[in-house]
Design a protein around this motif. Sequence first.
Motif, short mmCIF file in Angstrom:
data_model
loop_
_atom_site.label_atom_id
_atom_site.label_comp_id
_atom_site.label_asym_id
_atom_site.label_seq_id
_atom_site.Cartn_x
_atom_site.Cartn_y
_atom_site.Cartn_z
N GLN A 33 0.86 -1.18 0.00
CA GLN A 33 0.00 0.00 0.00
C GLN A 33 0.89 1.22 0.00
N ARG A 34 0.52 2.22 -0.80
CA ARG A 34 1.30 3.44 -0.87
C ARG A 34 0.42 4.66 -0.70
N SER A 35 0.95 5.67 -0.05
CA SER A 35 0.35 7.00 -0.07
C SER A 35 1.37 7.90 -0.78
N ARG A 36 1.12 9.18 -0.82
CA ARG A 36 2.09 10.08 -1.46
C ARG A 36 3.36 10.22 -0.63
N THR A 37 3.30 9.81 0.64
CA THR A 37 4.45 9.99 1.53
C THR A 37 5.04 8.69 2.01
N THR A 150 0.12 -4.04 13.33
CA THR A 150 -1.29 -3.63 13.40
C THR A 150 -1.65 -2.73 12.24
N LEU A 151 -0.75 -1.82 11.89
CA LEU A 151 -1.01 -0.92 10.77
C LEU A 151 -1.14 -1.70 9.47
N GLN A 152 -0.30 -2.72 9.30
CA GLN A 152 -0.39 -3.53 8.08
C GLN A 152 -1.73 -4.27 8.01
N GLU A 153 -2.19 -4.75 9.14
CA GLU A 153 -3.45 -5.49 9.18
C GLU A 153 -4.65 -4.59 8.93
N GLU A 154 -4.57 -3.34 9.40
CA GLU A 154 -5.71 -2.44 9.33
C GLU A 154 -5.62 -1.43 8.19
#
Length: 305
Positions: A33-37, A150-154
């Motif tokens: 997953q990517r965002s601009r940052t 947790t961040l990866q899961e959510e």
Amino acid sequence: MGDWNDAFTGLHGASRITVTDRTAPWTGRLVSQRSRTYGMALCSGGQERVIRDTRHIKADPRGTYELLVPLAGTAWVEQGASSGEIRPGVMALCDIDRPLSFAHDDDFRSISLIVPGSGVAGRSVAVAREPQVIDGGSGLGRVIRTMVSTLQEEREQLSEASFDLACDRLLDLLCLAAEGAGDSAPAGQRATVEAEIRRYVSRHACDDDLDVVGIARALGWSARYIQQVLQAAGTTSRDLIRRERLHLARTRLGSAGWAGHSIARIAHSCGFGSHASFSTAFRKEFGMSPRDARPDALPQPGDPR
């Protein structure tokens, strides 16, 4: 294997990927997953060796760092004079724009957190200088490892703004842990952060809801980090905001442009909800009443006598 190469290099940058048996079915899996940052990737399976050398870096500079968080198995990481084995409980932070070698077996599974190099350098010059190996088995390192998992899961439940905010907090903690500072703000960066805080408070002193949480959110740090930096400077967010508002009020009290406004109106314009508390704080700060700070100390319409 070709699709894997494209997916891997598209996320992590140009590199040379070699495997022991190119005829064997490829078992690697990559979810990202990517965002601009920021970016995050879950990688599993597939014995391989990845080399990113100066030629790759020149052709495909990324300006990023990666935190490698093993979930299972072991891997070998080498960058510059630093090298070592990472496994569950041991994490590595590497600069993707420096030559890097990375190898693992079939049973290796990990999460990569991709962060901007400017974010690392802005928080800690020392951490940006060389690769970091971080103990994720206890203390702050364990908190980081748990947060990454947790961040990866959510991640799919989060908006881009929420994902970036969570990554901001992780980067704060990561730099603290990498410097071995535990719960302390990195000393080498405190002066810069303090200056940023003071500039922000000066610009937003009139905001009614100005507080440490808002300052932290605007500057991309944690509230705890802001508090630590200010504590090291001998003040608190509340005292800094109050003092900035008082100095702004004193300037307005002496300004011809505000001569037609009452002291109560000026106090309110500077973020004070109570005229009485403003007068008390003003006298304590400057040794005079707000009325004494006006030109010729003449009361204005609506001022208490």
